[in-house]
Design an enzyme around this catalytic site. Structure first.
Site, PDB file in Angstrom:
ATOM      1  N   GLY A  42    -136.186  25.630  23.791  1.00  0.00           N
ATOM      2  CA  GLY A  42    -135.875  24.199  23.688  1.00  0.00           C
ATOM      3  C   GLY A  42    -134.503  23.857  23.151  1.00  0.00           C
ATOM      4  O   GLY A  42    -133.984  22.781  23.419  1.00  0.00           O
ATOM      5  N   GLU A  97    -132.973  24.166  15.666  1.00  0.00           N
ATOM      6  CA  GLU A  97    -134.227  23.931  16.394  1.00  0.00           C
ATOM      7  C   GLU A  97    -134.140  22.592  17.128  1.00  0.00           C
ATOM      8  O   GLU A  97    -133.353  21.722  16.757  1.00  0.00           O
ATOM      9  CB  GLU A  97    -135.366  23.968  15.340  1.00  0.00           C
ATOM     10  N   ASP A  98    -134.953  22.429  18.169  1.00  0.00           N
ATOM     11  CA  ASP A  98    -134.941  21.155  18.895  1.00  0.00           C
ATOM     12  C   ASP A  98    -135.703  20.062  18.140  1.00  0.00           C
ATOM     13  O   ASP A  98    -135.228  18.952  17.995  1.00  0.00           O
ATOM     14  CB  ASP A  98    -135.478  21.327  20.334  1.00  0.00           C
ATOM     15  N   ASP A 101    -142.107  19.349  14.201  1.00  0.00           N
ATOM     16  CA  ASP A 101    -143.289  18.523  14.411  1.00  0.00           C
ATOM     17  C   ASP A 101    -144.282  18.806  13.274  1.00  0.00           C
ATOM     18  O   ASP A 101    -144.155  18.255  12.192  1.00  0.00           O
ATOM     19  CB  ASP A 101    -143.835  18.877  15.800  1.00  0.00           C
ATOM     20  N   GLY A 103    -144.306  21.536  11.676  1.00  0.00           N
ATOM     21  CA  GLY A 103    -143.547  22.375  10.749  1.00  0.00           C
ATOM     22  C   GLY A 103    -144.011  23.825  10.767  1.00  0.00           C
ATOM     23  O   GLY A 103    -143.379  24.687  10.164  1.00  0.00           O
ATOM     24  N   THR A 105    -144.016  26.185  13.077  1.00  0.00           N
ATOM     25  CA  THR A 105    -143.081  27.150  13.667  1.00  0.00           C
ATOM     26  C   THR A 105    -141.983  27.505  12.674  1.00  0.00           C
ATOM     27  O   THR A 105    -141.748  28.690  12.391  1.00  0.00           O
ATOM     28  CB  THR A 105    -142.437  26.566  14.949  1.00  0.00           C
ATOM     29  N   LEU A 106    -141.331  26.494  12.127  1.00  0.00           N
ATOM     30  CA  LEU A 106    -140.211  26.767  11.224  1.00  0.00           C
ATOM     31  C   LEU A 106    -140.663  27.375   9.909  1.00  0.00           C
ATOM     32  O   LEU A 106    -139.941  28.154   9.307  1.00  0.00           O
ATOM     33  CB  LEU A 106    -139.418  25.492  10.968  1.00  0.00           C
ATOM     34  N   PHE A 150    -144.610  11.933  21.957  1.00  0.00           N
ATOM     35  CA  PHE A 150    -144.306  13.196  22.627  1.00  0.00           C
ATOM     36  C   PHE A 150    -143.038  12.981  23.453  1.00  0.00           C
ATOM     37  O   PHE A 150    -143.025  12.184  24.384  1.00  0.00           O
ATOM     38  CB  PHE A 150    -145.460  13.680  23.503  1.00  0.00           C
ATOM     39  N   ASP A 157    -139.546  20.074  26.428  1.00  0.00           N
ATOM     40  CA  ASP A 157    -140.278  20.205  27.684  1.00  0.00           C
ATOM     41  C   ASP A 157    -141.706  19.700  27.603  1.00  0.00           C
ATOM     42  O   ASP A 157    -142.290  19.553  26.526  1.00  0.00           O
ATOM     43  CB  ASP A 157    -140.344  21.682  28.073  1.00  0.00           C
ATOM     44  N   ARG A 163    -136.776  19.794  30.720  1.00  0.00           N
ATOM     45  CA  ARG A 163    -135.758  20.191  29.740  1.00  0.00           C
ATOM     46  C   ARG A 163    -134.366  19.748  30.164  1.00  0.00           C
ATOM     47  O   ARG A 163    -133.471  19.593  29.337  1.00  0.00           O
ATOM     48  CB  ARG A 163    -135.725  21.726  29.586  1.00  0.00           C
TER      49      ARG A 163
HETATM   50  P1  IMP Z   1    -144.198  22.634  15.225  1.00  0.00           P
HETATM   51  O1  IMP Z   1    -144.488  24.084  15.001  1.00  0.00           O
HETATM   52  O2  IMP Z   1    -145.441  21.820  15.358  1.00  0.00           O
HETATM   53  O3  IMP Z   1    -143.227  22.039  14.227  1.00  0.00           O
HETATM   54  O4  IMP Z   1    -143.578  22.498  16.651  1.00  0.00           O
HETATM   55  C1  IMP Z   1    -142.372  22.962  16.963  1.00  0.00           C
HETATM   56  C2  IMP Z   1    -142.265  23.169  18.449  1.00  0.00           C
HETATM   57  O5  IMP Z   1    -143.226  22.413  19.196  1.00  0.00           O
HETATM   58  C3  IMP Z   1    -140.931  22.690  18.938  1.00  0.00           C
HETATM   59  O6  IMP Z   1    -139.977  23.696  18.890  1.00  0.00           O
HETATM   60  C4  IMP Z   1    -141.227  22.257  20.350  1.00  0.00           C
HETATM   61  O7  IMP Z   1    -141.120  23.361  21.208  1.00  0.00           O
HETATM   62  C5  IMP Z   1    -142.667  21.824  20.324  1.00  0.00           C
HETATM   63  N1  IMP Z   1    -142.785  20.353  20.225  1.00  0.00           N
HETATM   64  C6  IMP Z   1    -143.180  19.630  19.160  1.00  0.00           C
HETATM   65  N2  IMP Z   1    -143.164  18.312  19.417  1.00  0.00           N
HETATM   66  C7  IMP Z   1    -142.723  18.197  20.683  1.00  0.00           C
HETATM   67  C8  IMP Z   1    -142.468  17.059  21.535  1.00  0.00           C
HETATM   68  O8  IMP Z   1    -142.616  15.883  21.177  1.00  0.00           O
HETATM   69  N3  IMP Z   1    -142.023  17.349  22.774  1.00  0.00           N
HETATM   70  C9  IMP Z   1    -141.815  18.630  23.220  1.00  0.00           C
HETATM   71  N4  IMP Z   1    -142.028  19.700  22.464  1.00  0.00           N
HETATM   72  C10 IMP Z   1    -142.487  19.487  21.207  1.00  0.00           C
HETATM   73 MG    MG Z   2    -139.173  24.747  20.692  1.00  0.00          MG
END
Ligand code: IMP
Ligand code: MG
Length: 173
Positions: A42, A97-98, A101, A103, A105-106, A150, A157, A163
């Site tokens: 992303g 990061e893109d 959300d 958190g 992943t990070l 979203f 994506d 994307r």
């Molecule tokens: P997290 O682990 O929930 O913080 O999500 C992080 C990852 O989820 C991001 O790097 C995106 O790839 C994906 N993501 C979260 N929200 C969105 C959104 O609104 N649109 C597209 N991808 C999202």
């Molecule tokens: Mg991502």
């Protein structure tokens, strides 16, 4: 698909903000040994624009983790699909990061990178959705804080598509 996207951040808005972030990061990391880490997939348009707005010498490296099984919800599981191709030990690392959300992943990525003993580890994200947070992660540089939508485009994506939209928009299923 793109007919279901309502524009949220225009190309011009994004360009202006990315230039500002680039200048801020140039001041932050002046004279430091820096590795800028991009989280694929992303991040690619944001990363390309951001690093070109940074007037510094640094290394770039990419990491790919999978946190979504497809669709619109986080699974909370993070698998490393591609790891960095250089060491961050004893160097400053900036993870780009893109979107942050939940958190999750990070949270996992920063714990993993901290074990490699960087001198500092900071996070820069284009978008932040704080209302969705499930775990606390310190986000140091934020492009835009957005509501719980979203969003797609400029790297973000829906099932791998959209994307390439040059702006960020809200996807209406
Ligand atoms: P997290 O682990 O929930 O913080 O999500 C992080 C990852 O989820 C991001 O790097 C995106 O790839 C994906 N993501 C979260 N929200 C969105 C959104 O609104 N649109 C597209 N991808 C999202
Ligand atoms: Mg991502």
């Amino acid at each position: 698909m793109r007919e279901r996207v309502t524009p949220l951040l225009s190309e011009a808005q994004i360009r202006t903000r990315v230039q500002e972030l680039g200048m801020q990061l140039s001041r932050e990391y002046a004279g430091k040994d820096l590795v800028v880490v991009g989280l694929l997939n992303g991040v690619f348009p944001f990363f390309a624009d951001l690093v070109r707005a940074m007037e510094l010498d640094f290394d770039v490296s990419f990491m790919q983790v999978a946190s979504y099984g497809g669709g619109m919800e986080s699974t909370g599981e993070v698998h490393i699909l591609k790891d960095l191709d250089r060491s961050i030990q004893g160097r400053h690392a900036l993870v780009v990061e893109d979107i942050v959300d939940t958190g999750l992943t990070l949270f996992k990525v920063s714990n993993l990178l901290k074990d490699r003993e960087p001198l500092s580890l900071k996070i820069c994200t284009l978008l932040d959705k704080p209302s969705r947070r499930k775990v606390e992660v310190p986000v140091d540089f934020i492009g835009f804080t957005i509501e719980d939508h979203f969003v797609v485009g400029y790297g973000l994506d829906l099932d791998g598509k959209l994307r390439n939209l040059p702006y960020v928009g809200v996807y209406q299923p």
